[in-house]
Design a protein around this motif. Structure first.
Motif, mmCIF file in Angstrom:
data_model
loop_
_atom_site.group_PDB
_atom_site.id
_atom_site.type_symbol
_atom_site.label_atom_id
_atom_site.label_comp_id
_atom_site.label_asym_id
_atom_site.label_seq_id
_atom_site.Cartn_x
_atom_site.Cartn_y
_atom_site.Cartn_z
ATOM 1 N N LEU A 29 0.820 -1.216 0.000
ATOM 2 C CA LEU A 29 0.000 0.000 0.000
ATOM 3 C C LEU A 29 0.850 1.261 0.000
ATOM 4 O O LEU A 29 0.535 2.224 -0.704
ATOM 5 C CB LEU A 29 -0.960 -0.008 1.198
ATOM 6 N N ILE A 30 1.924 1.282 0.766
ATOM 7 C CA ILE A 30 2.771 2.485 0.799
ATOM 8 C C ILE A 30 3.436 2.706 -0.555
ATOM 9 O O ILE A 30 3.651 3.841 -0.979
ATOM 10 C CB ILE A 30 3.785 2.460 1.952
ATOM 11 N N HIS A 31 3.716 1.637 -1.264
ATOM 12 C CA HIS A 31 4.290 1.773 -2.606
ATOM 13 C C HIS A 31 3.247 2.225 -3.623
ATOM 14 O O HIS A 31 3.604 2.698 -4.694
ATOM 15 C CB HIS A 31 4.947 0.460 -3.050
ATOM 16 N N LEU A 32 1.984 2.080 -3.260
ATOM 17 C CA LEU A 32 0.915 2.504 -4.156
ATOM 18 C C LEU A 32 0.371 3.894 -3.814
ATOM 19 O O LEU A 32 -0.714 4.257 -4.257
ATOM 20 C CB LEU A 32 -0.227 1.475 -4.155
ATOM 21 N N PRO A 92 -2.666 8.607 5.906
ATOM 22 C CA PRO A 92 -2.070 9.091 7.168
ATOM 23 C C PRO A 92 -1.548 7.962 8.050
ATOM 24 O O PRO A 92 -0.484 8.084 8.660
ATOM 25 C CB PRO A 92 -3.223 9.837 7.850
ATOM 26 N N LEU A 93 -2.270 6.863 8.101
ATOM 27 C CA LEU A 93 -1.841 5.715 8.900
ATOM 28 C C LEU A 93 -0.560 5.100 8.346
ATOM 29 O O LEU A 93 0.386 4.821 9.091
ATOM 30 C CB LEU A 93 -2.950 4.662 8.940
ATOM 31 N N LEU A 94 -0.502 4.920 7.028
ATOM 32 C CA LEU A 94 0.687 4.350 6.396
ATOM 33 C C LEU A 94 1.905 5.245 6.604
ATOM 34 O O LEU A 94 3.002 4.759 6.889
ATOM 35 C CB LEU A 94 0.441 4.129 4.900
ATOM 36 N N LYS A 95 1.725 6.554 6.481
ATOM 37 C CA LYS A 95 2.836 7.480 6.706
ATOM 38 C C LYS A 95 3.280 7.461 8.162
ATOM 39 O O LYS A 95 4.475 7.519 8.449
ATOM 40 C CB LYS A 95 2.450 8.892 6.264
ATOM 41 N N ALA A 96 2.315 7.331 9.072
ATOM 42 C CA ALA A 96 2.665 7.251 10.501
ATOM 43 C C ALA A 96 3.445 5.970 10.794
ATOM 44 O O ALA A 96 4.412 5.991 11.564
ATOM 45 C CB ALA A 96 1.399 7.319 11.355
ATOM 46 N N ILE A 97 3.055 4.863 10.190
ATOM 47 C CA ILE A 97 3.778 3.596 10.370
ATOM 48 C C ILE A 97 5.203 3.735 9.844
ATOM 49 O O ILE A 97 6.166 3.318 10.496
ATOM 50 C CB ILE A 97 3.042 2.436 9.668
ATOM 51 N N ALA A 98 5.355 4.347 8.660
ATOM 52 C CA ALA A 98 6.679 4.534 8.074
ATOM 53 C C ALA A 98 7.541 5.438 8.956
ATOM 54 O O ALA A 98 8.727 5.168 9.176
ATOM 55 C CB ALA A 98 6.560 5.120 6.668
ATOM 56 N N GLY A 101 8.714 3.615 12.014
ATOM 57 C CA GLY A 101 9.818 2.719 11.664
ATOM 58 C C GLY A 101 11.138 3.456 11.576
ATOM 59 O O GLY A 101 12.170 2.957 12.027
ATOM 60 N N LYS A 102 11.117 4.668 10.984
ATOM 61 C CA LYS A 102 12.353 5.470 10.899
ATOM 62 C C LYS A 102 12.851 5.842 12.289
ATOM 63 O O LYS A 102 14.048 5.751 12.571
ATOM 64 C CB LYS A 102 12.103 6.745 10.093
ATOM 65 N N GLU A 103 11.931 6.251 13.157
ATOM 66 C CA GLU A 103 12.321 6.617 14.522
ATOM 67 C C GLU A 103 12.850 5.411 15.285
ATOM 68 O O GLU A 103 13.836 5.521 16.026
ATOM 69 C CB GLU A 103 11.139 7.248 15.254
ATOM 70 N N ALA A 104 12.222 4.255 15.098
ATOM 71 C CA ALA A 104 12.684 3.039 15.761
ATOM 72 C C ALA A 104 14.095 2.688 15.287
ATOM 73 O O ALA A 104 14.944 2.280 16.080
ATOM 74 C CB ALA A 104 11.725 1.880 15.483
ATOM 75 N N VAL A 113 19.777 0.350 8.690
ATOM 76 C CA VAL A 113 18.872 1.071 7.805
ATOM 77 C C VAL A 113 19.256 0.808 6.360
ATOM 78 O O VAL A 113 20.401 0.969 5.977
ATOM 79 C CB VAL A 113 18.914 2.591 8.098
ATOM 80 N N ALA A 114 18.266 0.389 5.576
ATOM 81 C CA ALA A 114 18.454 0.188 4.143
ATOM 82 C C ALA A 114 17.584 1.197 3.400
ATOM 83 O O ALA A 114 16.650 1.745 3.967
ATOM 84 C CB ALA A 114 18.072 -1.228 3.755
ATOM 85 N N SER A 115 17.883 1.394 2.171
ATOM 86 C CA SER A 115 17.111 2.313 1.349
ATOM 87 C C SER A 115 15.699 1.786 1.153
ATOM 88 O O SER A 115 15.489 0.619 0.913
ATOM 89 C CB SER A 115 17.815 2.464 0.006
ATOM 90 N N CYS A 116 14.742 2.699 1.217
ATOM 91 C CA CYS A 116 13.342 2.329 1.019
ATOM 92 C C CYS A 116 12.605 3.535 0.458
ATOM 93 O O CYS A 116 12.961 4.680 0.762
ATOM 94 C CB CYS A 116 12.710 1.901 2.339
ATOM 95 N N GLN A 117 11.564 3.299 -0.309
ATOM 96 C CA GLN A 117 10.794 4.383 -0.896
ATOM 97 C C GLN A 117 10.245 5.309 0.185
ATOM 98 O O GLN A 117 10.119 6.500 -0.033
ATOM 99 C CB GLN A 117 9.632 3.825 -1.707
ATOM 100 N N THR A 118 9.931 4.783 1.357
ATOM 101 C CA THR A 118 9.323 5.578 2.387
ATOM 102 C C THR A 118 10.288 6.575 3.020
ATOM 103 O O THR A 118 9.872 7.417 3.788
ATOM 104 C CB THR A 118 8.760 4.673 3.505
ATOM 105 N N SER A 119 11.561 6.504 2.682
ATOM 106 C CA SER A 119 12.529 7.419 3.278
ATOM 107 C C SER A 119 12.265 8.867 2.942
ATOM 108 O O SER A 119 12.709 9.759 3.628
ATOM 109 C CB SER A 119 13.954 7.034 2.859
ATOM 110 N N SER A 120 11.503 9.122 1.885
ATOM 111 C CA SER A 120 11.223 10.498 1.496
ATOM 112 C C SER A 120 9.891 10.998 2.054
ATOM 113 O O SER A 120 9.491 12.113 1.768
ATOM 114 C CB SER A 120 11.218 10.622 -0.021
ATOM 115 N N LEU A 121 9.176 10.183 2.820
ATOM 116 C CA LEU A 121 7.887 10.612 3.361
ATOM 117 C C LEU A 121 8.047 11.659 4.433
ATOM 118 O O LEU A 121 8.929 11.720 5.171
ATOM 119 C CB LEU A 121 7.110 9.417 3.931
#
Length: 121
Positions: A29-32, A92-98, A101-104, A113-121
């Motif tokens: 879903l985050i990729h979509l 909003p939920l998907l962005k909060a999860i991402a 994860g970054k904070e964790a 940490v590996a590269s992921c599309q969500t890194s730019s959120l």
């Protein structure tokens, strides 16, 4: 108690997990967040087997979270996926999860940490 499709869910959290639970649904879903062709998803999610990706996409479509559009006017066959209006309510939920994860990852020294599309959120 919540009842959807003749199945009972004891709380709103379990109902939410019906839609986004499992290992890959949230990731897909985050990729979509932007419309994607099937092959683009495959390239972005190499760790997901083709069978699993296909099954998860079918479930997300059946749940009304994504739309599958097939273009057959000329070869090759082109299939695109995008979030429905209902699916967009999860953004909003998907962005909060991402973000969580970054904070964790930043606070836990055992997480690399590996590269992921969500890194730019």
């Amino acid at each position: 108690m919540y009842l959807i499709d003749n199945k009972e869910y004891p709380c709103s959290t379990s109902l939410t997990m019906k839609y986004i639970g499992g290992k890959w649904k949230s990731v897909i879903l985050i990729h979509l967040l932007q419309r994607k062709r099937y092959n683009e998803l495959r390239k972005e999610l190499p760790m997901v087997t083709e069978r699993t990706l296909s099954l998860q996409l079918k479930e997300l479509e059946a749940d009304g979270l994504i739309i599958r559009t097939v273009y057959t006017s000329k070869p090759p066959l082109k299939v695109e996926y995008e979030l429905t209006d209902f699916g967009k309510t999860l953004i909003p939920l998907l962005k909060a999860i991402a973000e969580w994860g970054k904070e964790a990852a930043q606070t836990n020294e055992n997480i690399s940490v590996a590269s992921c599309q969500t890194s730019s959120l």
